[in-house]
Design an enzyme around this catalytic site. Sequence first.
Site, PDB file in Angstrom:
ATOM      1  N   LEU A   6      42.097  -5.964  23.562  1.00  0.00           N
ATOM      2  CA  LEU A   6      40.850  -5.306  23.936  1.00  0.00           C
ATOM      3  C   LEU A   6      41.035  -3.804  23.737  1.00  0.00           C
ATOM      4  O   LEU A   6      41.951  -3.205  24.301  1.00  0.00           O
ATOM      5  CB  LEU A   6      40.489  -5.602  25.394  1.00  0.00           C
ATOM      6  CG  LEU A   6      39.236  -4.886  25.945  1.00  0.00           C
ATOM      7  CD1 LEU A   6      37.986  -5.309  25.178  1.00  0.00           C
ATOM      8  CD2 LEU A   6      39.075  -5.156  27.440  1.00  0.00           C
ATOM      9  N   ILE A   7      40.168  -3.201  22.922  1.00  0.00           N
ATOM     10  CA  ILE A   7      40.263  -1.771  22.605  1.00  0.00           C
ATOM     11  C   ILE A   7      38.972  -1.088  23.035  1.00  0.00           C
ATOM     12  O   ILE A   7      37.885  -1.439  22.557  1.00  0.00           O
ATOM     13  CB  ILE A   7      40.468  -1.530  21.094  1.00  0.00           C
ATOM     14  CG1 ILE A   7      41.656  -2.318  20.566  1.00  0.00           C
ATOM     15  CG2 ILE A   7      40.639  -0.036  20.806  1.00  0.00           C
ATOM     16  CD1 ILE A   7      41.780  -2.276  19.044  1.00  0.00           C
ATOM     17  N   GLY A   9      36.352   2.049  23.032  1.00  0.00           N
ATOM     18  CA  GLY A   9      36.014   3.096  22.075  1.00  0.00           C
ATOM     19  C   GLY A   9      36.426   2.744  20.665  1.00  0.00           C
ATOM     20  O   GLY A   9      37.090   3.523  19.982  1.00  0.00           O
ATOM     21  N   SER A  11      34.382   1.840  18.010  1.00  0.00           N
ATOM     22  CA  SER A  11      33.335   1.884  16.979  1.00  0.00           C
ATOM     23  C   SER A  11      33.597   2.933  15.904  1.00  0.00           C
ATOM     24  O   SER A  11      32.962   2.910  14.843  1.00  0.00           O
ATOM     25  CB  SER A  11      31.963   2.135  17.617  1.00  0.00           C
ATOM     26  OG  SER A  11      31.954   3.382  18.296  1.00  0.00           O
ATOM     27  N   SER A  12      34.529   3.852  16.156  1.00  0.00           N
ATOM     28  CA  SER A  12      34.807   4.903  15.172  1.00  0.00           C
ATOM     29  C   SER A  12      36.196   5.485  15.404  1.00  0.00           C
ATOM     30  O   SER A  12      36.863   5.169  16.401  1.00  0.00           O
ATOM     31  CB  SER A  12      33.759   6.028  15.267  1.00  0.00           C
ATOM     32  OG  SER A  12      33.828   6.660  16.534  1.00  0.00           O
ATOM     33  N   GLY A  13      36.620   6.328  14.470  1.00  0.00           N
ATOM     34  CA  GLY A  13      37.843   7.100  14.643  1.00  0.00           C
ATOM     35  C   GLY A  13      39.099   6.282  14.852  1.00  0.00           C
ATOM     36  O   GLY A  13      39.316   5.242  14.210  1.00  0.00           O
ATOM     37  N   ILE A  14      39.918   6.735  15.774  1.00  0.00           N
ATOM     38  CA  ILE A  14      41.219   6.110  16.030  1.00  0.00           C
ATOM     39  C   ILE A  14      41.058   4.668  16.505  1.00  0.00           C
ATOM     40  O   ILE A  14      41.767   3.765  16.050  1.00  0.00           O
ATOM     41  CB  ILE A  14      42.023   6.949  17.042  1.00  0.00           C
ATOM     42  CG1 ILE A  14      42.533   8.233  16.366  1.00  0.00           C
ATOM     43  CG2 ILE A  14      43.196   6.156  17.615  1.00  0.00           C
ATOM     44  CD1 ILE A  14      43.192   9.223  17.311  1.00  0.00           C
ATOM     45  N   SER A 129      46.844  12.431  24.477  1.00  0.00           N
ATOM     46  CA  SER A 129      46.740  13.498  23.489  1.00  0.00           C
ATOM     47  C   SER A 129      47.928  14.436  23.646  1.00  0.00           C
ATOM     48  O   SER A 129      48.403  14.670  24.762  1.00  0.00           O
ATOM     49  CB  SER A 129      45.447  14.287  23.676  1.00  0.00           C
ATOM     50  OG  SER A 129      45.418  15.415  22.807  1.00  0.00           O
ATOM     51  N   TYR A 142      39.922  19.417  28.794  1.00  0.00           N
ATOM     52  CA  TYR A 142      40.374  18.258  28.012  1.00  0.00           C
ATOM     53  C   TYR A 142      41.869  18.023  28.228  1.00  0.00           C
ATOM     54  O   TYR A 142      42.299  16.885  28.477  1.00  0.00           O
ATOM     55  CB  TYR A 142      40.086  18.490  26.527  1.00  0.00           C
ATOM     56  CG  TYR A 142      40.498  17.334  25.639  1.00  0.00           C
ATOM     57  CD1 TYR A 142      39.745  16.165  25.594  1.00  0.00           C
ATOM     58  CD2 TYR A 142      41.658  17.405  24.868  1.00  0.00           C
ATOM     59  CE1 TYR A 142      40.123  15.099  24.797  1.00  0.00           C
ATOM     60  CE2 TYR A 142      42.040  16.343  24.061  1.00  0.00           C
ATOM     61  CZ  TYR A 142      41.275  15.191  24.023  1.00  0.00           C
ATOM     62  OH  TYR A 142      41.665  14.131  23.236  1.00  0.00           O
TER      63      TYR A 142
END
Length: 267
Positions: A6-7, A9, A11-14, A129, A142
């Site tokens: 299960l991931i 976020g 739909s895009s990017g990483i 990050s 952030y």
Amino acid sequence: MAKTVLITGASSGIGKSIGEFLHSKGYIVYGTSRKPKHKEHNGIRFVALDVTCAESIKAAVTEVLDAEGKIDYLINNAGMGITGPIEEIPDEEIQRVFNTNYFGAIRVIKAVLPSMRTQQEGFIINITSIAGYMGLPYRGIYSATKGALELTTEAFRMEIKQFNIRMTNVAPGDFATNIAAGRYHAPVKENSPYKKQYGATLALMDEHVDEGQDPLLMAKKVYRVMQKKNPTIHYKVGEWLQKFSIALKHILPDKWYERMLMKHYKL
């Protein structure tokens, strides 16, 4: 038997790159977004999930468990960026990014832990990050959200080790994704005392993202980490200099390191 991932976020990017790569390796991949555009795309089966809403998380986790009977891996990737002089960022925006990047990840972890504990096995990977290892100018909030998740993982993994559940962090540096377009930018105000510095730093940050590495590198790293029976606590993925900057923080006196960052950002 294929393992289920299960991931958040995805739909895009990483998140998208990780999902597609894991599908190519034979995993059953469920990806989330707040409003999925597809039921399935490039091997990722999408479910609706808003990390800021406990009921949405519960419904998504239940949907995956009902379909597959288990969740072997959770990859906490959903997040948002935020930039600006801390003095000028509205309180509600600070709370919103913490609600997504930090509390959102904790909520999803809490939702999958009961099933992982029942099956006496599981692996949770938090995508943090490199910015979470240092307070970066005009990215302080952030940095704080990602640093908080890094530290919480250190404690969490000790608490759940008794259930044979593993947890680790994978911290990316700058990657070519759409995070710059999706992040909250405090406006560069004409009458702001931060106008010159913040405007220049914002342009530099966007340049770093535009020139960032291919997200496929993150996908491959996450896959390698998933194969580890005894993962370490922190992994970093990025340019050599970005990773070296973390080592320097432990070596250099605080003010030397601060001067190095200020020079980098031309402050």
